[in-house]
Design an enzyme around this catalytic site. Structure first.
Site, mmCIF file in Angstrom:
data_model
loop_
_atom_site.group_PDB
_atom_site.id
_atom_site.type_symbol
_atom_site.label_atom_id
_atom_site.label_comp_id
_atom_site.label_asym_id
_atom_site.label_seq_id
_atom_site.Cartn_x
_atom_site.Cartn_y
_atom_site.Cartn_z
ATOM 1 N N TYR A 1 1.251 -4.439 -20.292
ATOM 2 C CA TYR A 1 1.788 -4.777 -18.980
ATOM 3 C C TYR A 1 0.870 -4.376 -17.837
ATOM 4 C CZ TYR A 1 5.932 -7.069 -20.408
ATOM 5 O OH TYR A 1 6.763 -8.012 -20.930
ATOM 6 N N HIS B 1 1.244 5.729 -0.887
ATOM 7 C CA HIS B 1 0.602 7.012 -1.152
ATOM 8 C C HIS B 1 1.333 7.598 -2.365
ATOM 9 C CE1 HIS B 1 -0.801 7.510 3.341
ATOM 10 N NE2 HIS B 1 -1.216 6.386 2.783
ATOM 11 N N HIS C 1 0.865 -1.184 0.000
ATOM 12 C CA HIS C 1 0.000 0.000 0.000
ATOM 13 C C HIS C 1 0.893 1.224 0.000
ATOM 14 C CE1 HIS C 1 -2.760 3.102 1.081
ATOM 15 N NE2 HIS C 1 -2.238 3.252 2.291
HETATM 16 ZN ZN LIG Z 1 -2.387 4.849 3.547
#
Ligand SMILES: [Zn+2]
Length: 222
Positions: free
Chosen positions: A124, A99, A97
């Site tokens: 891709y 940002h 995860h």
């Molecule tokens: Zn986050």
């Protein structure tokens, strides 16, 4: 405490190595972003308030099957994002995860299809990410975000959290990292080309990729 297997030692080093690589390329700033890897009896997760650029293999949070902390620093507050995706995608062994700027920017555009956040721009992208779902904005720590991910029923390995960032699952840590990078680069391409009427892959070209590479697309994908 159980002794650490050589597999676990390697995975701890891999999490730190990939984390540093992502951070150094500006793919997640400050102490944002987190990584998890599934073990046979739990998970390794990056700690809360830890920068991916400066992780210590010995301090990674080790969780048991129930998500309780067994050793290491306290885990990221975003653990529910990870568990929601693991719970619905049985084959997932690692989750990344970030940002990352272009993916976050993409998540705020008004035209985004929540069942296909990106059009089929490159082979891709389809091969590594399939299709990407967009879930609405939730305040950090709101348990509703995990419910929204569960609501996708495991059909998507890549999910974009609106005004926040991508969550991507893979069969291996390397696969999850590479898919996250592919998503970020495709979001960047989309932004570069927005409003320029670019040619995307045709339905026939997508069909050909699905056939040749066994790409799995959710029913509402491309
Ligand atoms: Zn986050």
């Amino acid at each position: 405490m159980k002794t650490e297997t050589s597999d676990e030692t390697r995975l701890r080093e891999d999490i730190c190595r990939f984390g540093r690589s992502l951070f150094e390329r500006g793919l997640t700033p400050g102490s944002s972003g987190n990584i998890s890897v599934r073990l046979d009896d739990g998970w390794l997760v990056t700690p809360t308030n830890a920068s991916l650029g400066f992780l210590d293999p010995a301090k990674l949070s080790r969780l048991d099957q129930q998500g309780r902390l067994v050793s290491g620093d306290a885990p990221t507050k975003e653990v529910p994002l990870h568990t929601a995706l693991y719970d619905t995608r049985g084959g997932a062994r690692a989750i990344v995860h970030l940002h990352s700027t272009h993916s976050v920017a993409l998540s705020m555009l008004p035209e985004i299809d929540p069942r296909a956040a990106l059009p089929p721009m490159t082979a891709y992208y389809l091969m590594k990410c399939g299709a990407t779902a967009l879930v609405p904005y939730y305040r950090p720590g709101d348990p509703a975000v995990a419910d929204a991910i569960r609501g996708l029923a495991g059909k998507y390995s890549s999910v974009l959290l609106a005004n926040h960032g991508p969550v991507v699952a893979g069969d291996t840590l390397e696969a999850a990292v590479f898919a996250t990078e592919e998503l970020e680069e495709t979001a960047k391409l989309y932004l570069l080309l927005r409003g320029m009427n670019p040619r995307y892959l045709t339905p026939e070209q997508v069909k050909d990729l699905v056939k040749a590479f066994g790409v799995t697309l959710p029913e509402h994908g491309h």
